[in-house]
Design an enzyme around this catalytic site. Structure first.
Site, PDB file in Angstrom:
ATOM      1  CE  LYS A  54      -4.136  -1.708   2.421  1.00 35.57           C
ATOM      2  NZ  LYS A  54      -4.413  -2.120   3.632  1.00 35.57           N
ATOM      3  CD  GLN A  98      -4.205  -4.632   6.509  1.00 35.20           C
ATOM      4  OE1 GLN A  98      -3.690  -3.260   5.931  1.00 35.20           O
ATOM      5  NE2 GLN A  98      -4.493  -5.547   6.174  1.00 35.20           N
ATOM      6  CG  ASP A 121     -10.651  -0.220   5.025  1.00 37.21           C
ATOM      7  OD1 ASP A 121     -10.505  -0.748   3.915  1.00 37.21           O
ATOM      8  OD2 ASP A 121     -10.179  -0.851   5.935  1.00 37.21           O
TER       9      ASP A 121
END
Ligand code: NAP
Length: 294
Positions: A54, A98, A121
């Site tokens: 990422k 995460q 997200d």
């Protein structure tokens, strides 16, 4: 019939290149770069690889990438304090914590603590609710990636029968909402669905997001259907090592489908590309720039 294999790697690379161009246009107007901060708690090796990728791809797209690594012993209060600091930081457009998180942390409490405007997200109930009401929202990355793959493959979504297998907040529910918004007739199947094979056989579009290796077989697929395999399952290979396989039995499904994604190399590469897209979108909203105008 042998299905056309959808090359998720190539579609994702094109999308990242488009985003990099738009980031420059954003910078010219906002006089700053979009910024993404990823928070990693603990030392899960798969998460570490994913977070590293990422970071690399965020920087390659010309955005600011920050990583905050916290020990696996981090308490919920400590993680909430980090999220609060990022919520208040004007240089941060996107916050991604995460998953999975260590057991002592209530994942839902963390999801709900993130400012919905920075929730790249797309898991905050405010964004999930907006998505379900058909209002513009930050949308989970993997479902966005599935939709882009369908569109780029020329699949007719409006009016199609779509079957989504799986109802998680991460994949199944949001991809069903996106298909509905695109005017598909959507069925959401799950572990209590009766005769899943018969349900799938009705589908012009199958999205498998289950986490069960090769659950979906070729004789479940309607001839000419589009098959998007979200599953990532690590299994033993003949070599003694491990390999990744999807939720769909690729060979038998490819024999009847029109288009199909492989695993790996299908949906997987789209997820980070869509995260970059969400970060740029969040930055645009915060600067009152229409993302479509870039
Ligand atoms: P999840 O939270 O475990 O949800 C799995 C869903 O599948 C649940 O709704 C479950 O039903 C349903 N299910 C389980 N067994 C079933 C069966 N035998 N028949 C029908 N439905 C069944 O998983 P997830 O987070 O959505 O992820 C799904 C898969 O996608 C995993 O393999 C994951 O690794 C992968 N994934 C890939 C990406 C990517 O970037 N490509 C991103 C995210 C996830 P119930 O609700 O009834 O339990």
């Amino acid at each position: 019939m042998t299905a056309t294999r959808i090359d998720g790697k190539a579609v994702a690379a094109d999308l990242r290149a488009e985003i990099a161009v738009k980031v420059k246009a954003f910078e010219a107007r906002a006089r700053r770069l979009p910024g993404l901060t990823v928070v990693l708690v603990g030392e899960d090796p798969a998460s570490e690889v994913y977070v590293r990728n990422k970071g690399i791809q965020t920087r390659e797209a010309g955005m600011v990438s920050n990583e905050i690594k916290l020990p696996g012993t981090t308490s919920q209060a400590e993680l909430l304090a980090v999220v609060a600091t990022l919520n208040a930081d004007p240089a941060v457009d996107g916050i991604l914590v995460q998953m999975p998180l260590p057991q002592q942390i209530d994942t839902q409490a963390i999801i709900e603590a993130i400012d919905p405007a920075k929730d790249v997200d797309g898991l905050h109930p405010a964004n999930a609710g907006r998505l379900n009401q058909g209002i513009e929202a930050l949308t989970p990355c993997t479902p966005l990636g599935c939709m882009i793959l369908l569109e780029k493959s020329g699949v007719q979504i409006a009016g199609a029968n779509a079957v989504v297998i799986g109802r998680s907040i991460l994949v199944g529910r949001p991809v069903a909402a996106l298909l509905l918004a695109a005017n598909a007739t959507v069925t959401i199947a799950h572990s209590r669905t009766r005769d899943l094979a018969a349900v799938c056989r009705q589908a012009d579009i199958v999205i498998a997001a289950v986490g069960k290796p090769e659950l979906v077989r070729g004789d479940w697929i309607k001839p000419g259907a589009a098959v998007i395999d979200v599953g990532i399952n690590r299994v033993a290979a003949d070599s003694g090592k491990t390999k990744l396989i999807g939720d769909v039995h690729y060979e038998s499904a490819a024999a009847v489908a029109d288009v199909i994604t492989p695993v790996p190399g299908g949906v997987g590469p789209m997820t980070i590309a869509c995260l970059l897209q969400n970060t740029l979108t969040a930055a645009c909203y915060r600067e009152k720039i229409d993302p479509k105008s870039l």
